[in-house]
Design a protein around this motif. Structure first.
Motif, PDB file in Angstrom:
ATOM      1  N   PHE A 131       0.807  -1.207   0.000  1.00  0.00           N
ATOM      2  CA  PHE A 131       0.000   0.000   0.000  1.00  0.00           C
ATOM      3  C   PHE A 131       0.845   1.265   0.000  1.00  0.00           C
ATOM      4  O   PHE A 131       0.350   2.333  -0.324  1.00  0.00           O
ATOM      5  CB  PHE A 131      -0.960  -0.004   1.188  1.00  0.00           C
ATOM      6  CG  PHE A 131      -1.982  -1.101   1.106  1.00  0.00           C
ATOM      7  CD1 PHE A 131      -3.063  -1.000   0.254  1.00  0.00           C
ATOM      8  CD2 PHE A 131      -1.841  -2.247   1.850  1.00  0.00           C
ATOM      9  CE1 PHE A 131      -3.996  -2.016   0.153  1.00  0.00           C
ATOM     10  CE2 PHE A 131      -2.768  -3.269   1.771  1.00  0.00           C
ATOM     11  CZ  PHE A 131      -3.851  -3.153   0.921  1.00  0.00           C
ATOM     12  N   ALA A 132       2.103   1.169   0.381  1.00  0.00           N
ATOM     13  CA  ALA A 132       2.966   2.356   0.380  1.00  0.00           C
ATOM     14  C   ALA A 132       4.420   1.925   0.319  1.00  0.00           C
ATOM     15  O   ALA A 132       4.817   0.969   0.972  1.00  0.00           O
ATOM     16  CB  ALA A 132       2.725   3.199   1.619  1.00  0.00           C
ATOM     17  N   ILE A 133       5.202   2.637  -0.477  1.00  0.00           N
ATOM     18  CA  ILE A 133       6.648   2.470  -0.523  1.00  0.00           C
ATOM     19  C   ILE A 133       7.238   3.823  -0.168  1.00  0.00           C
ATOM     20  O   ILE A 133       6.848   4.844  -0.718  1.00  0.00           O
ATOM     21  CB  ILE A 133       7.129   2.033  -1.919  1.00  0.00           C
ATOM     22  CG1 ILE A 133       6.630   0.631  -2.243  1.00  0.00           C
ATOM     23  CG2 ILE A 133       8.633   2.095  -2.024  1.00  0.00           C
ATOM     24  CD1 ILE A 133       7.335  -0.468  -1.505  1.00  0.00           C
ATOM     25  N   ASP A 134       8.161   3.835   0.766  1.00  0.00           N
ATOM     26  CA  ASP A 134       8.763   5.092   1.195  1.00  0.00           C
ATOM     27  C   ASP A 134      10.275   4.923   1.193  1.00  0.00           C
ATOM     28  O   ASP A 134      10.794   3.882   0.809  1.00  0.00           O
ATOM     29  CB  ASP A 134       8.258   5.458   2.592  1.00  0.00           C
ATOM     30  CG  ASP A 134       8.344   6.934   2.889  1.00  0.00           C
ATOM     31  OD1 ASP A 134       9.056   7.659   2.157  1.00  0.00           O
ATOM     32  OD2 ASP A 134       7.713   7.386   3.849  1.00  0.00           O
ATOM     33  N   THR A 135      10.958   5.942   1.632  1.00  0.00           N
ATOM     34  CA  THR A 135      12.413   5.921   1.670  1.00  0.00           C
ATOM     35  C   THR A 135      12.902   4.715   2.470  1.00  0.00           C
ATOM     36  O   THR A 135      12.344   4.394   3.510  1.00  0.00           O
ATOM     37  CB  THR A 135      12.924   7.211   2.326  1.00  0.00           C
ATOM     38  OG1 THR A 135      12.367   8.317   1.614  1.00  0.00           O
ATOM     39  CG2 THR A 135      14.432   7.301   2.291  1.00  0.00           C
TER      40      THR A 135
END
Length: 70
Positions: free
Chosen positions: A9-13
């Motif tokens: 649902f989310a990819i971040d640093t």
């Protein structure tokens, strides 16, 4: 172990998806995020002509030390 599916649902640093036998060598990440808006609660609220001022007195927020991998 077996997966039928993987939902992201989310990819971040500093994120990764690794499946199976693997090795992630020489991997590094550095980040610094600042958010200053806050929250708006209630029904039918709107924001207009906003001005955000962020004062940051730090000379270096995220010091990064390089590492030599061998």
């Amino acid at each position: 172990m077996a997966f039928d599916s993987i939902k992201v649902f989310a990819i971040d640093t500093n994120s990764g998806i690794f499946i199976g036998t693997n090795r992630q060598g020489n991997w590094s990440s550095a980040s610094n995020n600042k958010s200053g808006f806050g929250t708006v609660k209630g029904s039918h609220n709107h924001t207009k002509r906003n001005i955000n001022i962020f004062k940051d007195d730090d000379m270096i927020d995220t010091p990064i030390k390089k590492i030599n991998y061998k």
